[in-house]
Write a protein that holds these residues in place. Structure first.
Motif, mmCIF file in Angstrom:
data_model
loop_
_atom_site.group_PDB
_atom_site.id
_atom_site.type_symbol
_atom_site.label_atom_id
_atom_site.label_comp_id
_atom_site.label_asym_id
_atom_site.label_seq_id
_atom_site.Cartn_x
_atom_site.Cartn_y
_atom_site.Cartn_z
ATOM 1 N N GLY A 5 38.990 -21.213 -0.952
ATOM 2 C CA GLY A 5 39.286 -21.544 0.442
ATOM 3 C C GLY A 5 39.375 -23.045 0.662
ATOM 4 N N SER A 6 38.479 -23.792 0.017
ATOM 5 C CA SER A 6 38.514 -25.245 0.160
ATOM 6 C C SER A 6 39.790 -25.818 -0.427
ATOM 7 N N LYS A 7 40.254 -25.222 -1.530
ATOM 8 C CA LYS A 7 41.510 -25.682 -2.146
ATOM 9 C C LYS A 7 42.695 -25.333 -1.260
ATOM 10 N N LEU A 8 42.674 -24.130 -0.690
ATOM 11 C CA LEU A 8 43.756 -23.742 0.225
ATOM 12 C C LEU A 8 43.764 -24.657 1.452
ATOM 13 N N PHE A 9 42.566 -25.026 1.923
ATOM 14 C CA PHE A 9 42.538 -25.938 3.060
ATOM 15 C C PHE A 9 43.174 -27.282 2.703
ATOM 16 N N GLU A 10 42.868 -27.800 1.498
ATOM 17 C CA GLU A 10 43.497 -29.048 1.056
ATOM 18 C C GLU A 10 45.022 -28.909 1.062
ATOM 19 N N ASP A 11 45.488 -27.735 0.695
ATOM 20 C CA ASP A 11 46.924 -27.475 0.679
ATOM 21 C C ASP A 11 47.492 -27.456 2.112
ATOM 22 N N ILE A 12 46.714 -26.904 3.046
ATOM 23 C CA ILE A 12 47.122 -26.924 4.462
ATOM 24 C C ILE A 12 47.361 -28.368 4.906
ATOM 25 N N THR A 13 46.466 -29.260 4.507
ATOM 26 C CA THR A 13 46.570 -30.653 4.967
ATOM 27 C C THR A 13 47.843 -31.336 4.455
ATOM 28 N N ARG A 14 48.468 -30.746 3.461
ATOM 29 C CA ARG A 14 49.731 -31.312 2.960
ATOM 30 C C ARG A 14 50.958 -30.678 3.618
ATOM 31 N N GLN A 15 50.751 -29.708 4.505
ATOM 32 C CA GLN A 15 51.891 -29.086 5.193
ATOM 33 C C GLN A 15 52.371 -29.993 6.317
ATOM 34 N N GLN A 16 53.662 -30.048 6.474
ATOM 35 C CA GLN A 16 54.270 -30.938 7.462
ATOM 36 C C GLN A 16 53.791 -30.600 8.888
ATOM 37 N N GLU A 17 53.576 -29.321 9.189
ATOM 38 C CA GLU A 17 53.161 -28.932 10.552
ATOM 39 C C GLU A 17 51.720 -29.349 10.870
ATOM 40 N N TYR A 18 50.914 -29.524 9.826
ATOM 41 C CA TYR A 18 49.498 -29.811 10.063
ATOM 42 C C TYR A 18 49.298 -31.335 10.199
ATOM 43 N N TYR A 19 49.468 -31.826 11.444
ATOM 44 C CA TYR A 19 49.431 -33.278 11.709
ATOM 45 C C TYR A 19 48.025 -33.909 11.626
ATOM 46 N N PRO A 20 46.895 -33.176 11.822
ATOM 47 C CA PRO A 20 45.617 -33.893 11.949
ATOM 48 C C PRO A 20 45.267 -34.797 10.757
ATOM 49 N N THR A 21 45.459 -34.291 9.536
ATOM 50 C CA THR A 21 45.019 -35.066 8.376
ATOM 51 C C THR A 21 45.809 -36.361 8.211
ATOM 52 N N THR A 32 47.518 -37.962 10.462
ATOM 53 C CA THR A 32 47.283 -38.856 11.599
ATOM 54 C C THR A 32 45.939 -39.573 11.452
ATOM 55 N N GLU A 33 44.927 -38.830 11.081
ATOM 56 C CA GLU A 33 43.604 -39.435 10.926
ATOM 57 C C GLU A 33 43.576 -40.430 9.765
ATOM 58 N N THR A 34 44.269 -40.091 8.668
ATOM 59 C CA THR A 34 44.317 -40.995 7.525
ATOM 60 C C THR A 34 44.949 -42.328 7.932
ATOM 61 N N ARG A 35 46.033 -42.249 8.710
ATOM 62 C CA ARG A 35 46.692 -43.477 9.179
ATOM 63 C C ARG A 35 45.759 -44.285 10.087
ATOM 64 N N LEU A 36 45.004 -43.599 10.916
ATOM 65 C CA LEU A 36 44.067 -44.304 11.806
ATOM 66 C C LEU A 36 43.006 -45.050 10.990
ATOM 67 N N GLU A 78 50.992 -26.579 23.419
ATOM 68 C CA GLU A 78 50.598 -25.349 22.733
ATOM 69 C C GLU A 78 51.475 -25.027 21.522
ATOM 70 N N SER A 79 52.786 -25.259 21.646
ATOM 71 C CA SER A 79 53.688 -24.870 20.557
ATOM 72 C C SER A 79 53.413 -25.673 19.284
ATOM 73 N N ARG A 80 53.058 -26.960 19.444
ATOM 74 C CA ARG A 80 52.736 -27.764 18.263
ATOM 75 C C ARG A 80 51.435 -27.284 17.631
ATOM 76 N N LEU A 81 50.507 -26.877 18.464
ATOM 77 C CA LEU A 81 49.230 -26.386 17.941
ATOM 78 C C LEU A 81 49.431 -25.092 17.161
ATOM 79 N N ASP A 130 47.551 -37.939 19.479
ATOM 80 C CA ASP A 130 47.350 -36.642 18.833
ATOM 81 C C ASP A 130 45.920 -36.488 18.336
ATOM 82 N N PHE A 131 45.337 -37.595 17.925
ATOM 83 C CA PHE A 131 44.037 -37.527 17.240
ATOM 84 C C PHE A 131 43.195 -38.740 17.642
ATOM 85 N N LEU A 132 41.889 -38.538 17.668
ATOM 86 C CA LEU A 132 40.982 -39.589 18.116
ATOM 87 C C LEU A 132 39.935 -39.870 17.051
#
Ligand code: AVJ
Length: 328
Positions: free
Chosen positions: A46-62, A64-68, A201-204, A313-315
């Protein structure tokens, strides 16, 4: 390199079953709205799949936060102290942690995580990157106050809680967690926390239901894990992943929906689900900056500095442990 084995062990019965996992699943499956606490999504797979989620184009949080962190790292370093121990809660982000450790020139790094296996892996990776850093992993559920290792007790602490993991918890529990962190880290400490903001909502929805189906695989992995670790026979193929917006609670909910009427057993107990019925597996609350400020204050932290991206998007917030005082 200084990697200390200071891992607290999780309780298992004679068959090697994680008793807390079994208790949570059996209790949750017995409720009217079936539910499993989100932390059980994060085994090694699950942790590996989550890491993979963070590389998906739709998943902006990671991203955005990295850039911050990249953009404001120098300022974060100026606002924190020297001889710093970075205590990361729910570690595992392989990109963000080195960024912070480099910026603040940490003397020690204490990753706290529930997944011991994942903890050992990320510890090895970081030890290779930072040969002079003392790394002291702690396997623990950080929802409760954690006893920090003796070797760092005289240092200044910077808690690091990125990725909007706080959003997993309902506000009541989020405040409890912030108070636990305040207790773990103590007077004079700081906390750097990332929180995902309320938005369209649609982006979420697309962030939590990506086109490649990685989030779906992440969610369904929970059922595979239950089958494997708790002796279950859940027909995983008869479930599908759903991401829903709950407007009352301002949160994304992940559910696993039964595609037909089904029955199955887990640890010898029988369960039935009707077509369309769901198992609730995760919440991801979204906050406005004002709400973040109130959450932190309620948890014993005084926000000192807020950083956000252009589209809010992120704080990212740096807070100080609020001084204990008896005056009103
Ligand atoms: C790691 C809990 C912050 O809620 O955004 C991502 C987990 N779940 N996609 C989040 C998650 C589905 C993530 N957190």
């Amino acid at each position: 390199m200084a990697v200390h084995a200071d891992l607290r062990l999780v309780e298992h019965d004679e068959d090697g079953i994680d008793l807390a996992f079994r208790a949570d699943v059996l209790r949750g499956f017995g409720e009217r709205q079936k539910a499993v606490p989100a932390r059980w999504l994060y085994d090694l797979a699950g942790s590996k799949l989550f890491e993979d989620i963070t590389r998906q184009q739709e998943y902006y949080p990671t991203s955005t936060e990295t850039r911050l962190l990249e953009t404001n790292g120098a300022e974060i370093a100026r606002l924190t102290r020297s001889d710093l121990a970075v205590v990361e809660f729910g570690s595992g982000s392989s990109i963000k942690t080195p960024l912070l450790l480099r910026e603040v020139a940490a003397a020690a790094y204490v990753p706290v995580d529930i997944s011991g296996e994942f903890l050992r892996q990320s510890t090895r990776t970081l030890a290779a990157l930072f040969p002079d850093l003392a790394i002291i992993p702690v396997e623990a559920d950080f929802l409760r106050a954690v006893q920090l290792p003796a070797s760092v007790r005289d240092m200044s602490f910077l808690g690091f809680f990125p990725g909007s993991t706080i959003g997993n918890l309902v506000p009541h529990s989020a405040v409890d967690l912030l108070r636990s962190m305040r207790e773990t880290l103590g007077e004079g400490s700081r906390l750097l926390i990332g929180v995902d903001c309320l938005k369209d909502e649609s982006r979420l929805i697309s962030a939590y239901d990506d086109a490649k189906g990685v989030t779906a695989a992440f969610n369904l992995n929970l059922l595979h894990r239950i089958n494997r670790e708790l002796g279950g026979d859940i027909p995983v193929g008869r479930f599908h992943h759903v991401a829903r917006w709950n407007a009352d609670w301002r949160r994304i909910e992940m559910h696993l929906e039964a595609l037909e009427d089904i029955g199955f057993t887990v640890s010898g107990r029988s369960f039935a689900m009707q077509k369309g019925e769901t198992i609730h597996t995760e919440n991801s609350h979204k906050y406005t900056p004002d709400q973040v400020q109130l959450l932190l204050q309620a948890g014993g932290w005084s926000p000192a500095r807020f950083w956000s991206d252009r589209s809010n998007d992120f704080l990212l917030v740096l807070a100080q442990a609020t001084e204990q005082r008896s005056a009103p």
